[in-house]
Structure formats: C-alpha cells, structure tokens
Design a protein around this motif. Sequence first.
Motif: not given
Length: 100
Positions: A20, A23-25, A27-28, A79, A83, A86
Amino acid sequence: MDKFIKKLTDFLFRFGKDRYIHYSLSLVLTQLFSAVMLIVGIGNWSLFIGPALVLCLGFAKEFHDEKSGEGFEPYDVVWDFLGVFSGIVLMILILAGFKL
C-alpha cells in the motif's frame, strides 16, 4: 453488510502494508510530478515524463534494496506501476473535467 466489510478487509490485508505504501506513494508522486511539470510549462509531455520518473524511482529503490541485502521485490514494482497507472488515469480525468 458486516460480512462484506469483513471479506473486503481480509482481502486487502493479505497484501501487506508495504504494498500500500508503494501504491499510494507512486500515485501521489505521479500526480505531483505531472502537476509541477504542467505548471512549469512542459505541457502534455508532463503526462509521460512524470510517471516515467516515478517508475524510475521505484526501480531505483528496489535496486538499492537488492544492493543493501534486502532483495529485489518484483511485486513492489507491480504495485508501483499500479499506483502510477492510477495517477495517470486520475490526472486525465482531472484535466478532462477542466476542459468541459
């Protein structure tokens, strides 16, 4: 409803916290790099250069992990890619919203 939430959280917890974070890093950072390049004036190329930089950072992190003895994790790269993908989709949707 409680059974659905329980099944969903069990499914999501299978992947682990590290996935996660990747993924989140990704995406950001994709959003951030693309937005900064768009503001600077690179134009539509920012939608290609920003995500490419984020993927390069993801690969560089995994190669660093391999050198330091932690090992190369191919699923972390997957991942990272998810990200970035996305982030690209979100950026396109945001830009399309401004064009309307």
